[in-house]
Design a protein around this motif. Structure first.
Motif, mmCIF file in Angstrom:
data_model
loop_
_atom_site.group_PDB
_atom_site.id
_atom_site.type_symbol
_atom_site.label_atom_id
_atom_site.label_comp_id
_atom_site.label_asym_id
_atom_site.label_seq_id
_atom_site.Cartn_x
_atom_site.Cartn_y
_atom_site.Cartn_z
ATOM 1 N N UNK A 1 -49.971 75.139 8.584
ATOM 2 C CA UNK A 1 -48.755 74.873 7.820
ATOM 3 C C UNK A 1 -49.018 74.968 6.332
ATOM 4 N N UNK A 2 -50.149 74.366 5.920
ATOM 5 C CA UNK A 2 -50.496 74.389 4.490
ATOM 6 C C UNK A 2 -50.669 75.827 4.037
ATOM 7 N N UNK A 3 -51.289 76.646 4.916
ATOM 8 C CA UNK A 3 -51.489 78.063 4.603
ATOM 9 C C UNK A 3 -50.146 78.753 4.389
ATOM 10 N N UNK A 4 -49.172 78.444 5.275
ATOM 11 C CA UNK A 4 -47.852 79.089 5.173
ATOM 12 C C UNK A 4 -47.154 78.671 3.882
ATOM 13 N N UNK A 5 -47.181 77.349 3.619
ATOM 14 C CA UNK A 5 -46.521 76.848 2.406
ATOM 15 C C UNK A 5 -47.198 77.442 1.178
ATOM 16 N N UNK B 1 -41.939 78.304 1.516
ATOM 17 C CA UNK B 1 -41.726 76.896 1.160
ATOM 18 C C UNK B 1 -40.799 76.183 2.141
ATOM 19 N N UNK B 2 -40.055 76.970 2.956
ATOM 20 C CA UNK B 2 -39.131 76.344 3.908
ATOM 21 C C UNK B 2 -39.859 75.894 5.164
ATOM 22 N N UNK C 1 -47.256 67.453 2.559
ATOM 23 C CA UNK C 1 -47.213 68.917 2.421
ATOM 24 C C UNK C 1 -45.769 69.417 2.444
ATOM 25 N N UNK C 2 -44.971 68.831 3.351
ATOM 26 C CA UNK C 2 -43.569 69.257 3.448
ATOM 27 C C UNK C 2 -42.841 68.986 2.127
#
Ligand code: ADP
Length: 609
Positions: A321-325, A330-331, A349-350
């Motif tokens: 998730x952190x990688x995606x953000x 950002x969504x 993170x969210x």
């Protein structure tokens, strides 16, 4: 970010958990085993010496009772021997009452056997002997009980016993000798047991085994062993010394041994307990501890692995998730429901993603605002330079227009009788200024056509060679008229993408200047070459040149150097400005080299693509 790293944390956790669980366990197990083995060693020695002590007592008792039977005292004071009839009666009684007495005899003080009875031999075969020289007789005659050495017969070990026979005054009147079967000692020994395989045995003063649970060992001599020698010299082995842990005499196994001397007879009694059996308890505990440790390692390892997975799986989700953000999505929402710090971290993170999104939007707005400000600034600059140009231009118009006004007024005010000659004086000035005006208007029209901040558009293939030849064609008569020596160096053709109209004006202006600022009979060279990525154009003249102080202003609008006004009266000061505008608009470069009164070379380089 690969699986190897993923696995390594799990392995670390498993190993750490195992070590944490195993360390204290091994320590505890080792201590327990040490305590158990030391305790067991002492217990073994205690059991052995206890048993031996008990057996020594039993043997002592047996000997005492037996010798007690041989203690005979007659009821009279004379030194005469017992009557023959009483002798027979006494001996029969002894034999009958004590089964272990095999043979008895009464001996007079000269050593003659006077009566003899046997439990095993025919009375007819019994011979009476003189035993005066034997030690049993000598000892007993002196008033002491004699215990002979053990000897061996088919019926088992035997021993000679001799006792004095006293009268009422404690005088020795005869000697009683007997052969005692020691078979009953065997019973004492056989009945003794140590654990599963421990045993005891009895040795006489020579070190010969006289009683043992295994009949095969009876009569074996173990006397040469220093351990036995010690024992027969009266030294007890308590079972705790290093030498007590030795090889067994009969089985070649290691035994824990103890020994006690039987002092009255010079014998010894020995216990041997095979180590395997004596320490069976210890090795059982050892196995149990080991098994327990193994089970614990497995259990702890398993729980370490489980915990690792429990932590690692949400961590993997977090990482992804952190990688995606981090990658700009950002969504993306990290969904972890472990109800612990990792879940909190996921929420952080969210929130970070949301903040980053807002930040991104703000940045986009800022960039748009900056772009807008930049274009507004450019527009302002452009409009400023446009109005500056207009101001300059109107200033340029003033002189020729006032000259024309003046001349026209003059002509209109003059009477028709005015001489034509006078008119002729005014007309050239009028012409020159209207000419100048027309030139300025032409150049301004061109500049307005190009626009300030011009950039090439409407691209077409332009052959620079054809373009140059056409321009030079128009100058042919001027060049001939001024007797100028013109050198041309042009390739067959040189094509580039651009706008031919403006490019033509640029070339023409440079050629025009070169011809204009060169005196009659001068020399001009026009050069065009194709470089790797650009077209190079140059016009070289040997004309008036440019002074050092004027060099910086050459490309300014309406600038004309003083020396140029003398050389070519008609000029606008817009020619080089147009050249620079066109060349800049084609992403090219324009520059010059010049020396006053010697000549100038103007260069243009234009990118081909
Ligand atoms: P003009 O119409 O005066 O030629 P340009 O803009 O073409 O205007 O040139 C500006 C000035 O640069 C000229 O007035 C002149 O002083 C100088 N100049 C340009 N070309 C040359 C040259 N080949 N030799 C000497 N001076 C030159």
């Amino acid at each position: 970010m690969n699986n190897h790293k993923h696995g390594s944390l799990g392995t670390k956790l498993t190993v750490a958990f195992s070590a944490l669980g195993l360390g204290p366990l091994i320590l505890m197990g080792a201590v327990a085993l040490l305590v158990v083995s030391v305790t067991q060693r002492q217990a073994v020695a205690t059991i052995e010496t206890g048993l031996l002590g008990q057996k020594v007592e039993e043997i002592d008792k047996f000997i005492k009772e037996t010798s007690g039977i041989f203690e005979i005292r007659v009821g009279y004071e004379e030194t005469s021997i017992i009557s023959q009839a009483d002798q027979g009666f006494l001996l029969d009684g002894l034999l009958e009452e004590n089964k272990f007495i095999v043979e008895v005899a009464l001996v007079d003080l000269t050593g003659e056997e006077r009566s003899k009875k046997s439990a095993v031999q025919d009375a007819t075969k019994i011979q009476l002997l003189n035993i005066g020289s034997l030690s049993q007789f000598k000892e007993a005659k002196e008033g002491r009980t004699y215990f002979g050495p053990v000897y061996y017969t088919l019926r088992g070990p035997m021993m000679t016993l001799a006792s004095p026979v006293f009268n009422k005054n404690n005088q020795v009147i005869m000697v009683l000798t007997g052969e005692i079967a020691l078979a009953s000692l065997q019973d004492f020994i056989v009945s003794a047991r140590l654990g599963k395989s421990g045993y005891i045995f009895l040795v006489d003063k020579d070190g010969t085994v006289i009683a043992s649970p295994d009949k095969n060992f009876i009569y074996t001599n173990v006397g040469p062993s220093p351990w036995i020698k010690d024992l027969l010299q009266g030294r007890a082995h308590n079972g705790l010394d290093r030498e007590d842990e030795r090889q067994g005499f009969f089985f070649k196994t290691n035994v824990l041994s103890a020994g006690l001397p039987i002092e009255k007879l010079g014998w010894g009694i020995v216990a041997e307990w095979p180590g395997d059996d004596a320490f069976a308890v210890v090795s059982t505990i050892q196995k149990q501890v080991l098994g327990f440790a193994l089970a614990t390692v497995l259990l702890v390892g398993l729980s370490g692995w489980l915990v690792g997975r429990l932590i690692l799986r949400p961590l993997a989700v977090l990482r992804e998730g952190a990688g995606k953000i981090g990658g700009g999505n950002f969504d993306h929402k990290i969904a972890i429901t472990t109800r612990d710090e990792i879940e909190e971290l996921g929420e952080v993170f969210n929130r970070m993603g949301e903040d980053l999104k807002k930040l991104e939007e703000l940045r986009a707005i800022q960039i748009r605002a900056e772009a807008l400000a930049e274009s507004l600034k450019k527009e302002k600059e452009l409009s400023e330079s446009k109005s500056a140009f207009l101001g300059n231009a109107s200033h340029q118009f003033r002189t020729p227009i006032s000259v024309i006004n003046w001349a026209t007024e003059l002509i209109m005010g003059e009477s028709p009788q005015k001489k034509l000659g006078d008119m002729k004086e005014i007309l050239p000035g009028l012409y020159e200024n209207s000419q100048k005006l027309s030139l300025i208007v032409n150049d301004m029209l061109l500049i307005s056509e190009l626009g300030i901040g011009y950039h090439k558009s409407k691209l077409e293939k332009v052959d620079l060679v054809a373009l140059l030849n056409k321009i030079l064609e128009n100058y042919k008569s001027v060049v001939e008229g001024k007797k100028i020596n013109l050198n041309l160096s042009l390739p067959q053709s040189l094509e580039m993408m651009g706008e031919s109209g403006p490019l033509g004006h640029a070339f023409q202006n440079l050629i025009d200047n070169a011809i204009g600022y060169t005196k009659e009979g001068g020399e001009i060279s026009v050069d065009l070459t194709q470089g790797e990525k650009e077209a190079k154009f140059s016009v070289k003249d040997n004309g008036i040149g440019i002074t050092e102080s004027d060099k910086t202003r050459i490309f300014e609008q309406f600038f004309r150097a003083t020396n140029s006004v003398e050389a070519k009266n008609v000029g606008t000061g817009l020619g080089l400005f147009i050249v620079k505008t066109v060349v800049d608009g084609h992403d090219g470069k324009v520059w010059f080299e010049s020396e006053e009164k010697k000549g100038s070379t103007f260069y243009i380089s234009l990118p081909l693509s």
